[in-house]
Design a protein around this motif. Structure first.
Motif, PDB file in Angstrom:
ATOM      1  N   MET A 117       0.570   8.326  -7.210  1.00  0.00           N
ATOM      2  CA  MET A 117       0.288   7.199  -6.407  1.00  0.00           C
ATOM      3  C   MET A 117      -1.115   6.898  -6.234  1.00  0.00           C
ATOM      4  N   GLU A 118      -1.971   8.235  -6.053  1.00  0.00           N
ATOM      5  CA  GLU A 118      -3.549   8.109  -5.979  1.00  0.00           C
ATOM      6  C   GLU A 118      -3.973   7.694  -7.402  1.00  0.00           C
ATOM      7  N   LYS A 119      -3.404   8.173  -8.415  1.00  0.00           N
ATOM      8  CA  LYS A 119      -3.983   7.767  -9.719  1.00  0.00           C
ATOM      9  C   LYS A 119      -3.765   6.486  -9.856  1.00  0.00           C
ATOM     10  N   ALA A 120      -2.498   5.755  -9.679  1.00  0.00           N
ATOM     11  CA  ALA A 120      -2.316   4.476  -9.681  1.00  0.00           C
ATOM     12  C   ALA A 120      -3.263   3.538  -9.021  1.00  0.00           C
ATOM     13  N   LYS A 121      -3.673   3.867  -7.811  1.00  0.00           N
ATOM     14  CA  LYS A 121      -4.618   3.006  -7.073  1.00  0.00           C
ATOM     15  C   LYS A 121      -5.751   3.158  -7.644  1.00  0.00           C
ATOM     16  N   LEU A 122      -6.529   4.155  -8.103  1.00  0.00           N
ATOM     17  CA  LEU A 122      -7.684   4.041  -8.996  1.00  0.00           C
ATOM     18  C   LEU A 122      -7.734   3.417 -10.076  1.00  0.00           C
ATOM     19  N   VAL A 123      -6.573   3.369 -10.771  1.00  0.00           N
ATOM     20  CA  VAL A 123      -6.658   2.648 -12.292  1.00  0.00           C
ATOM     21  C   VAL A 123      -6.675   1.365 -11.905  1.00  0.00           C
ATOM     22  N   TYR A 124      -5.890   0.765 -10.956  1.00  0.00           N
ATOM     23  CA  TYR A 124      -5.636  -0.707 -10.547  1.00  0.00           C
ATOM     24  C   TYR A 124      -7.177  -1.220  -9.972  1.00  0.00           C
ATOM     25  N   GLU A 125      -7.464  -0.691  -9.059  1.00  0.00           N
ATOM     26  CA  GLU A 125      -9.044  -0.939  -8.621  1.00  0.00           C
ATOM     27  C   GLU A 125     -10.053  -0.788  -9.415  1.00  0.00           C
ATOM     28  N   ASN A 126     -10.018   0.044 -10.410  1.00  0.00           N
ATOM     29  CA  ASN A 126     -11.127  -0.031 -11.212  1.00  0.00           C
ATOM     30  C   ASN A 126     -10.988  -1.215 -12.538  1.00  0.00           C
ATOM     31  N   SER A 127      -9.860  -1.809 -12.278  1.00  0.00           N
ATOM     32  CA  SER A 127      -9.534  -2.997 -13.085  1.00  0.00           C
ATOM     33  C   SER A 127      -9.560  -4.078 -12.340  1.00  0.00           C
ATOM     34  N   GLY A 128     -10.033  -4.150 -11.006  1.00  0.00           N
ATOM     35  CA  GLY A 128     -10.316  -5.030 -10.177  1.00  0.00           C
ATOM     36  C   GLY A 128      -8.946  -5.793  -9.652  1.00  0.00           C
ATOM     37  N   ARG A 129      -8.125  -4.729  -9.627  1.00  0.00           N
ATOM     38  CA  ARG A 129      -6.642  -5.173  -8.814  1.00  0.00           C
ATOM     39  C   ARG A 129      -6.451  -4.515  -7.811  1.00  0.00           C
ATOM     40  N   LYS A 130      -5.342  -4.531  -7.122  1.00  0.00           N
ATOM     41  CA  LYS A 130      -4.819  -3.863  -5.654  1.00  0.00           C
ATOM     42  C   LYS A 130      -3.497  -3.707  -5.787  1.00  0.00           C
ATOM     43  N   ILE A 131      -3.207  -2.551  -5.128  1.00  0.00           N
ATOM     44  CA  ILE A 131      -1.552  -2.154  -4.800  1.00  0.00           C
ATOM     45  C   ILE A 131      -1.584  -2.108  -3.214  1.00  0.00           C
ATOM     46  N   TYR A 132      -0.865  -2.953  -2.643  1.00  0.00           N
ATOM     47  CA  TYR A 132      -0.646  -2.783  -0.988  1.00  0.00           C
ATOM     48  C   TYR A 132       0.781  -2.202  -1.026  1.00  0.00           C
ATOM     49  N   ASN A 133       0.988  -1.508   0.328  1.00  0.00           N
ATOM     50  CA  ASN A 133       2.204  -1.273   0.759  1.00  0.00           C
ATOM     51  C   ASN A 133       2.673  -2.143   1.860  1.00  0.00           C
ATOM     52  N   ALA A 134       3.536  -2.859   1.566  1.00  0.00           N
ATOM     53  CA  ALA A 134       4.198  -3.688   2.615  1.00  0.00           C
ATOM     54  C   ALA A 134       5.449  -3.175   2.938  1.00  0.00           C
ATOM     55  N   THR A 135       5.858  -1.858   2.893  1.00  0.00           N
ATOM     56  CA  THR A 135       6.896  -1.196   3.553  1.00  0.00           C
ATOM     57  C   THR A 135       7.186  -1.461   5.125  1.00  0.00           C
ATOM     58  N   ARG A 136       8.156  -1.843   5.632  1.00  0.00           N
ATOM     59  CA  ARG A 136       8.150  -1.987   7.137  1.00  0.00           C
ATOM     60  C   ARG A 136       7.818  -0.704   7.824  1.00  0.00           C
ATOM     61  N   VAL A 137       8.823   0.504   7.328  1.00  0.00           N
ATOM     62  CA  VAL A 137       8.223   1.709   8.000  1.00  0.00           C
ATOM     63  C   VAL A 137       7.981   2.673   6.935  1.00  0.00           C
ATOM     64  N   THR A 138       6.841   3.320   6.830  1.00  0.00           N
ATOM     65  CA  THR A 138       6.200   3.935   5.752  1.00  0.00           C
ATOM     66  C   THR A 138       5.299   5.168   6.218  1.00  0.00           C
ATOM     67  N   TYR A 139       5.556   6.294   5.246  1.00  0.00           N
ATOM     68  CA  TYR A 139       4.788   7.527   5.620  1.00  0.00           C
ATOM     69  C   TYR A 139       3.758   7.650   4.479  1.00  0.00           C
ATOM     70  N   LEU A 140       3.726   6.879   3.609  1.00  0.00           N
ATOM     71  CA  LEU A 140       3.050   6.874   2.335  1.00  0.00           C
ATOM     72  C   LEU A 140       1.714   6.308   2.695  1.00  0.00           C
ATOM     73  N   ASP A 141       0.474   7.137   2.683  1.00  0.00           N
ATOM     74  CA  ASP A 141      -0.741   6.517   3.230  1.00  0.00           C
ATOM     75  C   ASP A 141      -1.788   6.299   2.151  1.00  0.00           C
ATOM     76  N   VAL A 142      -1.317   6.103   0.775  1.00  0.00           N
ATOM     77  CA  VAL A 142      -2.135   5.961  -0.082  1.00  0.00           C
ATOM     78  C   VAL A 142      -2.760   4.731  -0.224  1.00  0.00           C
ATOM     79  N   PHE A 143      -1.966   3.610   0.050  1.00  0.00           N
ATOM     80  CA  PHE A 143      -2.448   2.064  -0.124  1.00  0.00           C
ATOM     81  C   PHE A 143      -2.623   1.430   1.202  1.00  0.00           C
ATOM     82  N   GLU A 144      -3.428   0.461   1.213  1.00  0.00           N
ATOM     83  CA  GLU A 144      -3.664  -0.292   2.362  1.00  0.00           C
ATOM     84  C   GLU A 144      -2.365  -0.960   2.640  1.00  0.00           C
ATOM     85  N   LEU A 145      -2.111  -0.925   3.976  1.00  0.00           N
ATOM     86  CA  LEU A 145      -0.696  -1.446   4.482  1.00  0.00           C
ATOM     87  C   LEU A 145      -0.990  -2.876   4.853  1.00  0.00           C
TER      88      LEU A 145
END
Length: 281
Positions: free
Chosen positions: A234-262
């Motif tokens: 997930m950390e790698k995916a975040k890096l690749v997306y942001e390096n290409s000007g894109r974003k991954i967000y975590n919209a899960t209602r209850v989550t312990y995954l802290d890699v992405f912006e909520l």
């Protein structure tokens, strides 16, 4: 002459296998350059940047996933996986794209998986004999390649502990500029975090980790989990997306995954045009 027949058969088989291997090498070589030499690879190429600038949702199967939230995703581009069909009896929503890559999940539920309703189904080439998908992908399982993020998915996808990692690679290739995770609770035993103390999860063997109590049958094998590999991916995916000007967000209602912006799931639909009239696919 009769004695020579077995020898001839063996020789012909050897030549055939050699030609198949050479063809495989050639196809994969051209795949690195995004040049399709097969019908399957032509289908993959047709997806490249097809949804550029659009947003999509990658649905996990965590306990916070609710049918009413899926209803709100009608008209959105959505990716789902594994036994998402267990919630179909509670919603009219169906995924745009569906994928399964875990051999245990597939083999234990092959009949149900082949009945999944989706616009397009994906799996790995090694499972062609089990799942009648629309597109098949190579999957590089080399230990030193795990966690690699593929931007040339015609050549290969890479594993990192969860099918969502495969879907993130596919969504990136398709051109989606915003990806929202939903149902990625990440509340299973052994989950790790860079910012939170999740040690309490190691002590909770009986807490639900899926949206349905009957997600896994009592007579069914359980797939393994690789929490550290998943987190690193997930950390790698975040890096690749942001390096290409894109974003991954975590919209899960209850989550312990802290890699992405909520992001608040309910706030993702305000001010948009009538999503139900949006043409999908």
């Amino acid at each position: 002459m009769i004695k020579k027949i077995p020898f001839l058969k063996k020789s012909v088989k050897k030549v055939y296998n050699t030609l198949v291997f050479i063809l495989y090498i050639i196809v994969n070589l051209f795949s690195k350059w995004n040049i399709p030499l097969t019908k399957n690879n032509s289908k993959i190429l047709a997806l490249k940047d097809k949804y550029k600038g659009e947003r999509c949702f990658i649905i996990g199967n965590g306990p916070s996933l609710k049918p009413e939230d899926l209803e709100r995703l009608k008209g959105e581009y959505t990716f789902a996986s594994n036994k998402i069909y267990k919630i179909f009896n509670k919603t009219n929503w169906r995924p745009t794209f569906y994928m399964v890559v875990d051999p245990i999940v597939l083999e234990e539920n092959v009949k149900d998986i082949n009945l999944v309703e989706a616009k397009m189904n994906f799996t790995l080439k090694c499972y062609k004999h089990l799942f009648h998908a629309d597109i098949y992908f190579n999957n590089n399982l080399s230990e030193n390649k795990r966690g690699t993020f593929s931007t040339t998915i015609m050549e290969s996808l890479y594993s990192s502990g969860t099918v969502s990692y495969h879907l993130l690679q596919i969504a990136h290739y398709m051109g989606f500029s915003e990806v929202y995770l939903l149902g990625h609770d990440y509340n299973f035993k052994g989950a790790i975090s860079r910012t939170k103390d999740l040690s309490f999860l190691k002590k909770t063997d009986d807490s639900p980790i899926y949206f349905s109590e009957n997600y896994i049958r009592s007579d069914e094998k359980k797939p393994g989990q690789a929490p550290e590999e998943m987190y690193n991916g997930m950390e790698k995916a975040k890096l690749v997306y942001e390096n290409s000007g894109r974003k991954i967000y975590n919209a899960t209602r209850v989550t312990y995954l802290d890699v992405f912006e909520l992001r608040n799931f309910d706030e993702l639909f305000g001010g948009k045009n009538d999503l139900l009239n949006k043409k999908i696919y």
